[in-house]
Design a protein around this motif. Structure first.
Motif, short mmCIF file in Angstrom:
data_model
loop_
_atom_site.label_atom_id
_atom_site.label_comp_id
_atom_site.label_asym_id
_atom_site.label_seq_id
_atom_site.Cartn_x
_atom_site.Cartn_y
_atom_site.Cartn_z
N ALA A 1 -63.11 -1.44 -25.71
CA ALA A 1 -62.82 -2.87 -25.66
C ALA A 1 -64.01 -3.68 -26.18
O ALA A 1 -63.82 -4.67 -26.91
CB ALA A 1 -62.49 -3.29 -24.24
N GLY A 2 -65.22 -3.26 -25.82
CA GLY A 2 -66.43 -3.94 -26.29
C GLY A 2 -66.59 -3.85 -27.80
O GLY A 2 -67.06 -4.79 -28.44
N THR A 3 -66.21 -2.73 -28.36
CA THR A 3 -66.28 -2.56 -29.81
C THR A 3 -65.30 -3.50 -30.51
O THR A 3 -65.66 -4.19 -31.46
CB THR A 3 -65.99 -1.10 -30.20
OG1 THR A 3 -66.98 -0.26 -29.60
CG2 THR A 3 -66.01 -0.91 -31.71
N ILE A 4 -64.08 -3.54 -30.03
CA ILE A 4 -63.06 -4.41 -30.62
C ILE A 4 -63.48 -5.88 -30.51
O ILE A 4 -63.44 -6.63 -31.50
CB ILE A 4 -61.69 -4.17 -29.96
CG1 ILE A 4 -61.18 -2.77 -30.31
CG2 ILE A 4 -60.69 -5.25 -30.37
CD1 ILE A 4 -60.00 -2.30 -29.48
N GLY B 1 -73.19 -5.78 -18.04
CA GLY B 1 -73.70 -5.08 -19.22
C GLY B 1 -73.51 -5.91 -20.48
O GLY B 1 -74.38 -5.96 -21.35
N LYS B 2 -72.37 -6.60 -20.57
CA LYS B 2 -72.09 -7.41 -21.75
C LYS B 2 -73.04 -8.59 -21.86
O LYS B 2 -73.45 -8.96 -22.96
CB LYS B 2 -70.63 -7.87 -21.73
CG LYS B 2 -70.22 -8.64 -22.95
CD LYS B 2 -70.34 -7.79 -24.20
CE LYS B 2 -69.93 -8.59 -25.43
NZ LYS B 2 -70.15 -7.82 -26.65
N VAL B 3 -73.41 -9.18 -20.73
CA VAL B 3 -74.38 -10.29 -20.75
C VAL B 3 -75.71 -9.78 -21.31
O VAL B 3 -76.32 -10.41 -22.18
CB VAL B 3 -74.56 -10.91 -19.34
CG1 VAL B 3 -75.76 -11.83 -19.30
CG2 VAL B 3 -73.29 -11.65 -18.93
N VAL B 4 -76.17 -8.66 -20.79
CA VAL B 4 -77.43 -8.07 -21.28
C VAL B 4 -77.31 -7.75 -22.78
O VAL B 4 -78.20 -8.08 -23.57
CB VAL B 4 -77.81 -6.81 -20.47
CG1 VAL B 4 -79.01 -6.11 -21.07
CG2 VAL B 4 -78.08 -7.18 -19.01
N ALA B 5 -76.21 -7.12 -23.16
CA ALA B 5 -76.00 -6.76 -24.57
C ALA B 5 -75.98 -8.00 -25.46
O ALA B 5 -76.54 -8.00 -26.56
CB ALA B 5 -74.70 -5.97 -24.72
N THR B 6 -75.34 -9.06 -24.99
CA THR B 6 -75.25 -10.30 -25.77
C THR B 6 -76.64 -10.88 -26.04
O THR B 6 -76.94 -11.28 -27.17
CB THR B 6 -74.35 -11.32 -25.06
OG1 THR B 6 -73.04 -10.76 -24.94
CG2 THR B 6 -74.27 -12.63 -25.80
N VAL B 7 -77.48 -10.89 -25.04
CA VAL B 7 -78.84 -11.42 -25.21
C VAL B 7 -79.64 -10.55 -26.18
O VAL B 7 -80.26 -11.05 -27.12
CB VAL B 7 -79.55 -11.56 -23.84
CG1 VAL B 7 -81.02 -11.89 -24.02
CG2 VAL B 7 -78.86 -12.60 -22.98
N VAL B 8 -79.61 -9.25 -25.96
CA VAL B 8 -80.38 -8.32 -26.81
C VAL B 8 -79.91 -8.41 -28.27
O VAL B 8 -80.71 -8.54 -29.19
CB VAL B 8 -80.26 -6.87 -26.28
CG1 VAL B 8 -80.80 -5.86 -27.27
CG2 VAL B 8 -80.95 -6.73 -24.94
N VAL B 9 -78.60 -8.36 -28.47
CA VAL B 9 -78.06 -8.38 -29.84
C VAL B 9 -78.26 -9.75 -30.49
O VAL B 9 -78.52 -9.82 -31.69
CB VAL B 9 -76.59 -7.93 -29.86
CG1 VAL B 9 -75.97 -8.07 -31.23
CG2 VAL B 9 -76.49 -6.47 -29.38
N ALA B 10 -78.19 -10.83 -29.74
CA ALA B 10 -78.42 -12.16 -30.31
C ALA B 10 -79.85 -12.28 -30.84
O ALA B 10 -80.07 -12.81 -31.94
CB ALA B 10 -78.14 -13.25 -29.28
N ALA C 1 -75.40 -5.56 -38.34
CA ALA C 1 -74.29 -5.66 -37.39
C ALA C 1 -73.93 -4.29 -36.82
O ALA C 1 -73.63 -4.17 -35.63
CB ALA C 1 -73.07 -6.27 -38.08
N ALA C 2 -73.98 -3.26 -37.66
CA ALA C 2 -73.70 -1.90 -37.17
C ALA C 2 -74.73 -1.49 -36.12
O ALA C 2 -74.37 -0.92 -35.08
CB ALA C 2 -73.70 -0.91 -38.33
N LEU C 3 -75.98 -1.80 -36.37
CA LEU C 3 -77.02 -1.49 -35.37
C LEU C 3 -76.82 -2.34 -34.11
O LEU C 3 -77.00 -1.85 -33.00
CB LEU C 3 -78.41 -1.71 -35.97
CG LEU C 3 -78.78 -0.73 -37.08
CD1 LEU C 3 -80.08 -1.15 -37.77
CD2 LEU C 3 -78.89 0.69 -36.55
N GLY C 4 -76.42 -3.59 -34.29
CA GLY C 4 -76.11 -4.44 -33.14
C GLY C 4 -74.94 -3.91 -32.34
O GLY C 4 -74.94 -3.95 -31.11
N LEU C 5 -73.94 -3.38 -33.03
CA LEU C 5 -72.78 -2.79 -32.35
C LEU C 5 -73.20 -1.57 -31.54
O LEU C 5 -72.75 -1.39 -30.40
CB LEU C 5 -71.70 -2.41 -33.36
CG LEU C 5 -70.47 -1.69 -32.80
CD1 LEU C 5 -69.76 -2.55 -31.75
CD2 LEU C 5 -69.51 -1.32 -33.93
#
Length: 171
Positions: free
Chosen positions: A40-43, A117-126, A80-84
């Protein structure tokens, strides 16, 4: 400095809209379709990424005249691939200790941990996205010296891309 602050502000606004799309799709897929959080996170990431690319390259960053469009898209795609990968690993880590059927048996906790996890991922990837786009995709501002611009890695990559187009045309 004012330009950088304005740019970060615009990036933040675009990022918040993309995050709303990302979180909305993620939660719809995990809560209602009981989909695995990484799938779901990938999509959701890929859909939000398409929106983010279009808006950030129109509103936040200025196309480099010394870089072919194909190289801009290539750099964006690689970053973006690395961010994913970062996104998926962080979301996976958020629920890795839960049973494999947690999406069904511990649904509320699974959704909560996925969102943390998504909050953490959003900050790191941003942060990752801003740095990569600023360094490689954003046109240099007028304050940067011409000699420093010419020595930069992004300028050299851009000039190479103008002379070595894999698609046979000069764009």
């Amino acid at each position: 400095m004012k330009h950088l602050i304005a740019q970060i502000t615009k990036f933040g606004i675009v990022g918040v809209i993309a995050a709303v799309i990302d979180f909305g799709i993620l939660n719809a897929l995990v809560k209602f379709a009981h989909m695995n959080n990484v799938a779901a996170g990938t999509i959701s990431f890929l859909i939000a990424l398409a929106f983010n690319y279009i808006l950030s390259m129109k509103v936040v960053f200025t196309h480099r005249d010394d870089m072919a469009k194909w190289m801009e898209v290539f750099i964006f795609a690689v970053s973006a691939a690395l961010g994913l990968v970062m996104n998926d690993v962080i979301i996976w880590l958020a629920t890795v200790d839960m049973p494999t059927d947690a999406v069904y048996t511990m649904h509320s906790k699974y959704v909560l941990y996925t969102n943390i996890g998504k909050v953490v991922a959003t900050v790191v990837v941003a942060i990752w996205n801003f740095i990569i786009r600023k360094v490689f995709l954003d046109a240099p501002n007028s304050e940067a010296s011409a000699s420093r611009q010419e020595r930069s890695l992004s300028h050299r990559i851009g000039m190479w891309s103008l002379n070595h187009n894999p698609f046979g045309s000069r764009s």
